[in-house]
Design an enzyme around this catalytic site. Structure first.
Site, short mmCIF file in Angstrom:
data_model
loop_
_atom_site.label_atom_id
_atom_site.label_comp_id
_atom_site.label_asym_id
_atom_site.label_seq_id
_atom_site.Cartn_x
_atom_site.Cartn_y
_atom_site.Cartn_z
N TYR A 42 27.49 -32.23 9.42
CA TYR A 42 27.67 -30.81 9.10
C TYR A 42 29.11 -30.35 9.29
O TYR A 42 29.47 -29.25 8.85
CB TYR A 42 26.77 -29.94 9.98
N LEU A 181 11.88 -23.29 5.42
CA LEU A 181 11.64 -22.28 4.39
C LEU A 181 11.82 -22.86 3.00
O LEU A 181 11.99 -22.13 2.02
CB LEU A 181 12.58 -21.08 4.60
N SER A 222 19.92 -19.70 9.61
CA SER A 222 19.92 -18.28 9.28
C SER A 222 21.19 -17.64 9.82
O SER A 222 21.86 -18.19 10.70
CB SER A 222 18.68 -17.58 9.85
N ASN A 230 13.68 -14.20 12.85
CA ASN A 230 12.90 -15.44 12.89
C ASN A 230 12.20 -15.65 14.23
O ASN A 230 11.17 -16.34 14.29
CB ASN A 230 13.80 -16.63 12.58
#
Length: 266
Positions: A42, A181, A222, A230
């Site tokens: 990442y 999601l 998010s 959440n």
């Protein structure tokens, strides 16, 4: 019981802007998250580490997970880059160290013993794997001296991973679900929308609550208000009717499916 307690976590894949990433981690931890997931792939470990340092939360109360890049899974590279991950994170250890994908430099017989060594050295408290097939998971268990604490895979209402959920229960490790999601595709799903309306909440919260009810640890990525929203999934009690409706969504496709993934080579 699995060797580590895990609850809903913050996924950081795609949080490429360092300032936004750091602020998101601070917001999440101070809102109540106690599980933060990153990876060498990442390219944000330093920003994640800064967020952990800045948050008004005791480091020992946070499960920090990172993953060794599939190109770094040859023994010497795995050793070296695991320490580099600690340096970027600004930590003396991580709670979970994953084999990210069993591809590229991954060789079970030579890679996995290094993860045992890193655990013995205190680089990580627990060894974990990600994107393994059932056969590769069984092979890893046979080679590792350390228990596998978690297996991270894509998991959401349209792609429910029943076989890997059963193995997680059998082998006593957590199944951690990334893309809970469905890469955002579930946010407008009509089934989830109906459940959300009955419960006075959002489709995102419903999808996360379903995962928790099905013994999956979701790690949604998010930002902004969605980070705190959440967390409502931890308090939402879905009815059996709700759960049955969501279970009926199974049968969809992966949203992350690289050509060299293990399931595409079998």
């Amino acid at each position: 019981m699995p060797p580590i307690d895990l609850d809903l976590g913050l996924g950081t894949s795609g949080l490429d802007d360092p300032a936004e990433c750091t602020e998101t981690v601070v917001t999440a931890l101070e809102a109540g998250y106690r599980h933060v997931d990153t990876a060498q792939m990442y390219d944000n470990e330093a920003a994640v580490g800064e967020g952990i340092a800045r948050a008004d939360v005791d480091r020992d109360d946070v499960v920090v997970a990172t993953k060794v890049h599939p190109s770094n899974l040859a023994p010497e590279d795995a050793r070296e880059t695991a320490h580099e991950s600690l340096d970027r994170l600004g930590l003396v250890r991580v709670d979970l160290l994953y084999v990210h994908w069993p591809t590229r430099a991954y060789d079970a017989e030579t890679t996995l013993p290094v993860f045992d060594e890193l655990r013995e050295e205190g680089v990580t408290d627990h060894v974990a794997v990600s994107n393994f097939t059932p056969d590769l998971l069984r092979e890893a268990r046979a080679i590792l001296e350390s228990p596998i604490a978690a297996h991270q895979v894509e998991c959401h209402p349209r792609f429910q991973q029943p076989a890997l959920r059963e193995l997680a229960a059998e082998f006593d490790h957590h199944l951690v679900g990334y893309s809970p999601l469905g890469g955002g595709e579930l946010l407008d799903d009509s089934t989830l929308a109906a459940v959300a309306e009955r419960n006075g909440t959002s489709t995102a919260v419903v999808a996360l609550a379903w995962a928790l009810e099905r013994d999956v640890v979701p790690i949604p990525k998010s930002t902004g208000d969605h980070v705190t929203e959440n967390l409502e999934a931890l308090e939402l009690d879905l009815t059996e009717e709700d759960l049955a409706a969501i279970d009926g969504m199974a049968g969809g496709a992966r949203t992350i499916d690289p050509d060299d993934a293990a399931w595409n080579r079998e």
